[in-house]
Design an enzyme around this catalytic site. Structure first.
Site, PDB file in Angstrom:
ATOM      1  N   GLU A 110      55.208 -15.050 -56.999  1.00 49.87           N
ATOM      2  CA  GLU A 110      55.873 -14.587 -58.220  1.00 49.87           C
ATOM      3  C   GLU A 110      56.614 -15.743 -58.895  1.00 49.87           C
ATOM      4  OE1 GLU A 110      56.723  -9.937 -56.976  1.00 49.87           O
ATOM      5  OE2 GLU A 110      58.169 -11.449 -56.405  1.00 49.87           O
ATOM      6  N   LYS A 128      69.236  -1.804 -60.754  1.00 51.94           N
ATOM      7  CA  LYS A 128      69.033  -3.214 -60.373  1.00 51.94           C
ATOM      8  C   LYS A 128      70.042  -4.147 -61.066  1.00 51.94           C
ATOM      9  CE  LYS A 128      65.124  -2.186 -58.175  1.00 51.94           C
ATOM     10  NZ  LYS A 128      63.825  -2.632 -58.611  1.00 51.94           N
TER      11      LYS A 128
HETATM   12  C1  5RP Z   1      58.275  -8.163 -54.618  1.00 48.06           C
HETATM   13  C2  5RP Z   1      59.367  -8.122 -55.619  1.00 48.06           C
HETATM   14  C3  5RP Z   1      59.414  -6.959 -56.552  1.00 48.06           C
HETATM   15  O1  5RP Z   1      59.131  -7.403 -57.829  1.00 48.06           O
HETATM   16  C4  5RP Z   1      60.775  -6.334 -56.504  1.00 48.06           C
HETATM   17  O2  5RP Z   1      61.048  -5.959 -55.177  1.00 48.06           O
HETATM   18  C5  5RP Z   1      60.861  -5.098 -57.412  1.00 48.06           C
HETATM   19  O3  5RP Z   1      60.057  -4.075 -56.928  1.00 48.06           O
HETATM   20  P1  5RP Z   1      60.085  -2.613 -57.542  1.00 48.06           P
HETATM   21  O4  5RP Z   1      59.618  -2.730 -58.952  1.00 48.06           O
HETATM   22  O5  5RP Z   1      59.140  -1.822 -56.647  1.00 48.06           O
HETATM   23  O6  5RP Z   1      61.493  -2.084 -57.450  1.00 48.06           O
HETATM   24  O7  5RP Z   1      60.173  -9.014 -55.727  1.00 48.06           O
HETATM   25  O8  5RP Z   1      58.400  -9.271 -53.784  1.00 48.06           O
END
Ligand code: 5RP
Length: 231
Positions: A110, A128
């Protein structure tokens, strides 16, 4: 309780769909990992059926598998080392748009894809958004160096825990064949410094701290009725 906590899936869908609307014909986009980005891909799939021509660079096996199901053409960083935009989720976002990622152990790819993008769109629900990044930082490491890396992380003041699998005995193995250490710090006062310091430990591949992309980051926060967009 706000509207987003009543329907977290709805909030994620709203954010994910909004990001998909920002994608323009002909773009090469980074496809992040996680449940929120899955909604982006769902919406992109609908738009592709109506003629949108794009290709995506997946950041995990999970995303690649889902993108194929959705009929999203895939490409690679080899073919497109610089891309228009990357869309990804996050575990925490602070007021300066610094992130913690890595719940899904995909943060190394990522980060590579976010770095390659002109613009980074982060899709989240309200939960978040935090006043300050909390203390849990996922760190991908080379298995060979687990012991010295654990020791050095501990010397930096955290409690390092090797992430173990669910429905799999033993450590989580990332898409890159590595381990994940969840490094619990009491407090993160200087995220940029911490990201740099962790990155200097031999054997560390990448941490889940994303502090270097704030200048090109847009955060879409999904809500029941509308999305909030920063900046
Ligand atoms: C994976 C990540 C995801 O982008 C992060 O955990 C967010 O996930 P979600 O959209 O399911 O809450 O960093 O490594």
């Amino acid at each position: 309780m706000d509207s987003t906590t009543r329907d977290p899936a709805g909030a994620k869908r709203a954010a994910g769909y909004k990001a998909a609307e920002m994608v323009k014909d002909g773009m090469v986009i980074g496809l992040g990992t996680g449940s929120t980005v899955m909604y982006t891909m769902e919406r992109l799939s609908q738009r592709i059926k109506k003629g949108l021509a794009i290709s995506g660079i997946p950041t995990s096996f999970q995303t690649a598998m889902r993108a194929r199901e959705y009929g999203i053409p895939l490409t690679t960083l080899d073919d497109h080392p610089v891309i228009d935009l990357a869309i990804d989720g996050a575990d925490e976002v602070d007021p300066q748009l610094r992130l913690i990622k890595g719940r899904g152990a995909a943060h190394t790819r990522e980060k590579c894809v976010a770095a390659a993008a002109h613009r980074f769109i982060v899709v989240v629900d309200e939960q978040k958004m935090v006043a300050r990044l909390d203390g849990l930082v996922p760190v991908e490491i080379v298995p060979f160096a687990i012991r010295p890396v654990m020791d050095q992380l501990q010397n930096m003041g955290c409690t390092p825990v090797l992430r173990e699998g669910v429905k799999k005995d033993g450590p989580v193995i990332t898409d890159n064949g590595n381990f994940i250490i969840d490094a619990r710090f009491k407090k993160i006062t200087k995220p940029e410094k911490l990201e740099a310091a962790i990155g200097l430990i031999p054997g560390v591949v990448e941490s889940g701290l994303f502090c270097g992309f704030t200048h090109k980051t847009t955060v879409i926060i999904g809500g029941e009725k509308r999305c909030r967009i920063i900046p």
